[in-house]
Motif scaffolding. Sequence first.
Motif, short mmCIF file in Angstrom:
data_model
loop_
_atom_site.label_atom_id
_atom_site.label_comp_id
_atom_site.label_asym_id
_atom_site.label_seq_id
_atom_site.Cartn_x
_atom_site.Cartn_y
_atom_site.Cartn_z
N ASN A 250 0.86 -1.19 0.00
CA ASN A 250 0.00 0.00 0.00
C ASN A 250 0.89 1.23 0.00
O ASN A 250 1.59 1.51 0.98
CB ASN A 250 -0.91 0.00 1.23
CG ASN A 250 -1.74 -1.25 1.33
OD1 ASN A 250 -2.45 -1.61 0.40
ND2 ASN A 250 -1.63 -1.94 2.45
N LEU B 269 1.49 5.40 -0.45
CA LEU B 269 0.96 6.77 -0.43
C LEU B 269 1.98 7.64 -1.15
O LEU B 269 3.10 7.84 -0.65
CB LEU B 269 0.75 7.25 1.00
CG LEU B 269 0.29 8.71 1.15
CD1 LEU B 269 -1.05 8.93 0.47
CD2 LEU B 269 0.22 9.11 2.61
N SER C 18 -2.07 -1.33 -3.68
CA SER C 18 -2.96 -0.17 -3.76
C SER C 18 -2.13 1.10 -3.89
O SER C 18 -1.03 1.20 -3.34
CB SER C 18 -3.86 -0.08 -2.51
OG SER C 18 -3.13 0.38 -1.39
N THR D 3 -2.46 5.12 -3.32
CA THR D 3 -3.14 6.30 -2.81
C THR D 3 -2.29 7.51 -3.16
O THR D 3 -1.08 7.51 -2.90
CB THR D 3 -3.33 6.22 -1.29
OG1 THR D 3 -4.11 5.07 -0.97
CG2 THR D 3 -4.03 7.46 -0.75
N ASP E 207 -6.41 4.24 -6.37
CA ASP E 207 -7.35 3.55 -5.49
C ASP E 207 -7.94 4.46 -4.42
O ASP E 207 -9.01 4.19 -3.89
CB ASP E 207 -6.65 2.37 -4.82
CG ASP E 207 -6.19 1.34 -5.83
OD1 ASP E 207 -7.05 0.74 -6.50
OD2 ASP E 207 -4.98 1.13 -5.95
N ALA E 208 -7.22 5.53 -4.08
CA ALA E 208 -7.70 6.46 -3.06
C ALA E 208 -6.90 7.74 -3.17
O ALA E 208 -5.84 7.79 -3.79
CB ALA E 208 -7.53 5.86 -1.66
N PHE F 39 -5.48 11.10 -0.62
CA PHE F 39 -5.24 11.53 0.76
C PHE F 39 -4.87 13.00 0.72
O PHE F 39 -3.94 13.40 0.01
CB PHE F 39 -4.12 10.70 1.40
CG PHE F 39 -3.89 11.01 2.85
CD1 PHE F 39 -4.70 10.44 3.81
CD2 PHE F 39 -2.88 11.88 3.25
CE1 PHE F 39 -4.52 10.73 5.16
CE2 PHE F 39 -2.69 12.16 4.58
CZ PHE F 39 -3.51 11.59 5.54
N THR G 224 -14.57 6.89 -4.74
CA THR G 224 -13.20 6.58 -4.36
C THR G 224 -12.96 6.99 -2.92
O THR G 224 -13.32 8.11 -2.53
CB THR G 224 -12.22 7.35 -5.27
OG1 THR G 224 -12.45 6.97 -6.63
CG2 THR G 224 -10.77 7.04 -4.91
#
Length: 249
Positions: A72, A74, A126, A128, A150-151, A153, A190
């Motif tokens: 994952n 970021l 993923s 982000t 996927d996202a 922030f 999302t």
Amino acid sequence: MWICSGSPLVAEICAGSGLDWLLVDAEHSPNGLESILAQLQAIHGHPVQTLVRPPVNDTVLIKQYLDLGVQNLLIPMVNSVDDARAAVAATRYPPEGVRGVGSALARAARWNRIPDYLGSAAGTISVTVQIESAAAVEAVEDILAVDGVDAIFVGPSDLASSMGLLGQQEHPDVRAAVGHCLTAASKAGTPAGVNAFNPTTARHYLDAGARFILVGADVALLARGSEALASEFIPPAVSDDGPTPPVSY
């Protein structure tokens, strides 16, 4: 919460706390490949999700993080559609992306012990992307539409700085920009997250649609906790010229 100390022991303590996700940070913290690996190993086995933030949206660094076993990511300072596409491409093997192939050497593939890792790896990762500038806020709908994001922030500190409001994360204009991103993400279906150490602000963003949130950091908790002990038990040092000034570095 943020994991910024670079310590696997601290990461393990936090992983067993009952929190549901941790962010191991390498953008503003003393974390290199070796310390990230050690922290992943320390956290492994605890019921907590782990994101890792590289210092920059860089194809080579992302490749190394993925080979370590980071699943994952970021990605900081994603200011445009091109930035978002580059981040996603760095996590995909060709022809979908540009990730270099080294699974026989990599913890991520358990050194080729995972059958068909090359074909299935993208489904285990993923991405982000971090929205932390006025330009990113303006482009957020297009960034959300990038396949493989996927996202998002939202980082209010850098966002405030880019808006000419350095250090004013609580300014109404900054909060409005964050709210715009949360609304856009909700419309796109999302997940969106945000950084908010102020509990009142954190609850405001959760009510506004944030799906995940950072509410503290290991180093900040240690700093404030140790200061509280000092304040309670150590009398302030006072000289003839007044209180002792803080130490400079």
